[in-house]
Design an enzyme around this catalytic site. Structure first.
Site, PDB file in Angstrom:
ATOM      1  NE  ARG A   1      19.885  16.295  40.868  1.00 16.16           N
ATOM      2  CZ  ARG A   1      18.687  15.936  39.827  1.00 16.16           C
ATOM      3  NH1 ARG A   1      19.333  15.913  38.638  1.00 16.16           N
ATOM      4  NH2 ARG A   1      17.759  15.873  40.236  1.00 16.16           N
TER       5      ARG A   1
ATOM      6  NE  ARG B   1      13.937  15.034  35.719  1.00  7.64           N
ATOM      7  CZ  ARG B   1      14.059  15.216  37.161  1.00  7.64           C
ATOM      8  NH1 ARG B   1      13.148  15.278  37.567  1.00  7.64           N
ATOM      9  NH2 ARG B   1      15.153  15.769  37.296  1.00  7.64           N
TER      10      ARG B   1
ATOM     11  CE  LYS C   1      12.043  15.088  45.733  1.00  5.79           C
ATOM     12  NZ  LYS C   1      12.951  13.959  44.957  1.00  5.79           N
TER      13      LYS C   1
ATOM     14  NE  ARG D   1      15.765  19.387  36.860  1.00 11.20           N
ATOM     15  CZ  ARG D   1      15.289  18.910  38.278  1.00 11.20           C
ATOM     16  NH1 ARG D   1      14.146  18.773  38.408  1.00 11.20           N
ATOM     17  NH2 ARG D   1      16.194  18.729  39.199  1.00 11.20           N
TER      18      ARG D   1
ATOM     19  NE  ARG E   1      16.537  17.883  48.267  1.00 12.68           N
ATOM     20  CZ  ARG E   1      16.374  18.354  46.705  1.00 12.68           C
ATOM     21  NH1 ARG E   1      14.867  18.573  46.675  1.00 12.68           N
ATOM     22  NH2 ARG E   1      17.053  18.335  45.879  1.00 12.68           N
TER      23      ARG E   1
HETATM   24  P1  AP5 Z   1      10.511  12.811  38.887  1.00  8.30           P
HETATM   25  O1  AP5 Z   1       8.995  12.833  39.402  1.00  8.30           O
HETATM   26  O2  AP5 Z   1      10.805  14.145  37.990  1.00  8.30           O
HETATM   27  O3  AP5 Z   1      11.208  12.922  40.109  1.00  8.30           O
HETATM   28  P2  AP5 Z   1      11.565  13.870  41.424  1.00  8.30           P
HETATM   29  O4  AP5 Z   1      11.654  13.018  42.582  1.00  8.30           O
HETATM   30  O5  AP5 Z   1      10.727  14.864  41.351  1.00  8.30           O
HETATM   31  O6  AP5 Z   1      13.175  14.247  41.042  1.00  8.30           O
HETATM   32  P3  AP5 Z   1      13.857  15.677  40.799  1.00  8.30           P
HETATM   33  O7  AP5 Z   1      15.101  15.478  40.092  1.00  8.30           O
HETATM   34  O8  AP5 Z   1      13.051  16.678  40.345  1.00  8.30           O
HETATM   35  O9  AP5 Z   1      14.240  15.971  42.289  1.00  8.30           O
HETATM   36  P4  AP5 Z   1      15.216  16.512  43.079  1.00  8.30           P
HETATM   37  O10 AP5 Z   1      14.925  16.537  44.152  1.00  8.30           O
HETATM   38  O11 AP5 Z   1      16.698  16.447  42.511  1.00  8.30           O
HETATM   39  O12 AP5 Z   1      15.287  18.146  42.313  1.00  8.30           O
HETATM   40  P5  AP5 Z   1      14.682  19.272  42.900  1.00  8.30           P
HETATM   41  O13 AP5 Z   1      13.996  19.772  41.530  1.00  8.30           O
HETATM   42  O14 AP5 Z   1      13.822  19.317  44.152  1.00  8.30           O
HETATM   43  O15 AP5 Z   1      10.624  11.565  38.141  1.00  8.30           O
HETATM   44  C1  AP5 Z   1      11.853  11.373  37.607  1.00  8.30           C
HETATM   45  C2  AP5 Z   1      11.843  10.593  36.112  1.00  8.30           C
HETATM   46  O16 AP5 Z   1      11.389   9.280  36.624  1.00  8.30           O
HETATM   47  C3  AP5 Z   1      11.021  11.316  35.297  1.00  8.30           C
HETATM   48  O17 AP5 Z   1      11.436  11.021  34.071  1.00  8.30           O
HETATM   49  C4  AP5 Z   1       9.331  10.453  35.537  1.00  8.30           C
HETATM   50  O18 AP5 Z   1       8.606  10.343  34.178  1.00  8.30           O
HETATM   51  C5  AP5 Z   1       9.693   9.195  35.913  1.00  8.30           C
HETATM   52  N1  AP5 Z   1       8.920   8.257  36.679  1.00  8.30           N
HETATM   53  C6  AP5 Z   1       8.464   8.976  38.094  1.00  8.30           C
HETATM   54  N2  AP5 Z   1       7.703   8.074  38.680  1.00  8.30           N
HETATM   55  C7  AP5 Z   1       7.988   6.704  37.909  1.00  8.30           C
HETATM   56  C8  AP5 Z   1       7.589   5.756  38.288  1.00  8.30           C
HETATM   57  N3  AP5 Z   1       6.748   5.296  39.230  1.00  8.30           N
HETATM   58  N4  AP5 Z   1       7.930   4.725  37.173  1.00  8.30           N
HETATM   59  C9  AP5 Z   1       8.589   4.924  36.320  1.00  8.30           C
HETATM   60  N5  AP5 Z   1       9.093   6.155  35.872  1.00  8.30           N
HETATM   61  C10 AP5 Z   1       8.969   7.106  36.719  1.00  8.30           C
HETATM   62  O19 AP5 Z   1      16.053  20.030  43.006  1.00  8.30           O
HETATM   63  C11 AP5 Z   1      16.760  20.716  42.122  1.00  8.30           C
HETATM   64  C12 AP5 Z   1      17.971  21.467  42.893  1.00  8.30           C
HETATM   65  O20 AP5 Z   1      17.432  22.446  43.760  1.00  8.30           O
HETATM   66  C13 AP5 Z   1      18.875  20.558  43.884  1.00  8.30           C
HETATM   67  O21 AP5 Z   1      19.652  19.441  43.398  1.00  8.30           O
HETATM   68  C14 AP5 Z   1      19.355  21.502  44.848  1.00  8.30           C
HETATM   69  O22 AP5 Z   1      20.595  22.049  44.219  1.00  8.30           O
HETATM   70  C15 AP5 Z   1      18.196  22.641  44.730  1.00  8.30           C
HETATM   71  N6  AP5 Z   1      17.322  22.385  46.190  1.00  8.30           N
HETATM   72  C16 AP5 Z   1      15.991  21.892  46.004  1.00  8.30           C
HETATM   73  N7  AP5 Z   1      15.374  21.953  46.967  1.00  8.30           N
HETATM   74  C17 AP5 Z   1      16.417  22.143  47.829  1.00  8.30           C
HETATM   75  C18 AP5 Z   1      16.313  22.360  49.304  1.00  8.30           C
HETATM   76  N8  AP5 Z   1      15.364  21.743  50.155  1.00  8.30           N
HETATM   77  N9  AP5 Z   1      17.438  22.284  49.905  1.00  8.30           N
HETATM   78  C19 AP5 Z   1      18.657  22.732  49.448  1.00  8.30           C
HETATM   79  N10 AP5 Z   1      18.821  22.729  48.030  1.00  8.30           N
HETATM   80  C20 AP5 Z   1      17.574  22.443  47.185  1.00  8.30           C
END
Ligand code: AP5
Length: 222
Positions: free
Chosen positions: A172, A128, A14, A161, A89
């Site tokens: 997670r 990552r 994402k 991270r 989420r």
């Molecule tokens: P990346 O693009 O970083 O993946 P992502 O889907 O953004 O993963 P996140 O870990 O950031 O999502 P998340 O949902 O857990 O974390 P968030 O910050 O929202 O890609 C991942 C890796 O793969 C990278 O190394 C990239 O280079 C590689 N990659 C990407 N595409 C690829 C491809 N096509 N092929 C190969 N490699 C690829 O949330 C963090 C925390 O915040 C949560 O755990 C929670 O505690 C809190 N939080 C956030 N939002 C909410 C909510 N709405 N409600 C409650 N708690 C929340």
């Protein structure tokens, strides 16, 4: 106001895709994870409350999250439209978003869902690296930076991270995949969901997402 919801499990891509789509479509990129991490860095009351949940790999409670997101939607750069990354989420968040948007005379236009199998998610999160300046993601083997330890886009330092440690990644995925299924079901039922194969190279995933977002609506039917 145009509202796109980009769905996917942790590590699905994402954060890689949302900024590209936002730039191409002229929309603001709003990532709840980035908003929480900024609040933690700044030591605000929201950040202090969210920190423990994030460190354990749990979702932050809906009430706090919804309030933060709706305040962000009121900022001027969101007026034309937004790509939501990491929100909603839970089914509760999805319903709260629908209600808030209905009050503004709009609704979620499309909900593309980047699908990636769990074993690939573990590998992606474990390798990552994120840049300090803007959170641009890289991967030790799948998409390494041109210069080790430096962001290709802004030259800032890359770091891992804290919630990408193996035990937190497992927590997670263990706690967040079931609520994601409910959110996916919600958008399938209302007819805005489209699945995209997230195992393809980054550029192919971008093309597939743009096809969904630029094409006339042909969503997956319930
Ligand atoms: P990346 O693009 O970083 O993946 P992502 O889907 O953004 O993963 P996140 O870990 O950031 O999502 P998340 O949902 O857990 O974390 P968030 O910050 O929202 O890609 C991942 C890796 O793969 C990278 O190394 C990239 O280079 C590689 N990659 C990407 N595409 C690829 C491809 N096509 N092929 C190969 N490699 C690829 O949330 C963090 C925390 O915040 C949560 O755990 C929670 O505690 C809190 N939080 C956030 N939002 C909410 C909510 N709405 N409600 C409650 N708690 C929340």
């Amino acid at each position: 106001m145009r509202v796109i919801v980009l769905l996917g499990a942790p590590g699905a891509g994402k954060g890689t895709q949302a900024p590209i789509l936002a730039e191409r479509l002229g929309l603001a990129h709003v990532a709840t994870g980035d908003l929480f991490r900024a609040a933690v860095r700044e030591g605000t009351a929201l950040g202090i409350e969210a920190k423990g949940y994030m460190e354990r790999g749990s979702l932050v409670p809906d009430e706090l999250t919804v309030r933060m997101l709706l305040e962000r939607l009121d900022q001027s750069d969101a007026a034309r439209g937004v790509i939501l990354d990491g929100f909603p989420r839970t089914a509760t968040q999805a319903l709260a978003l629908d209600a808030a948007l209905a009050g503004r005379g709009t609704g979620v236009e499309r909900a593309p869902y980047i699908e990636v199998p769990r074993e690939d998610l573990v590998a992606r999160l474990g390798g990552r690296w994120i840049c300090r300046a803007a959170g641009h993601p890289f991967h030790a083997t799948l998409s390494p930076p041109q210069v080790a330890g430096r962001c290709d886009i802004d030259g800032s330092e890359l770091y891992q991270r804290p919630d990408d440690r193996p035990e937190v990644v497992n927590a997670r995925l263990g706690s967040q995949l079931a609520p994601l299924t409910e959110v996916v079901d919600h958008y399938r039922r209302v007819g805005t969901l489209t699945r995209v194969d997230g195992r393809q190279p980054v550029e192919r995933v971008t093309e597939a997402l743009l096809e969904v977002l630029e094409a006339p609506a042909a969503p997956e039917l319930a």
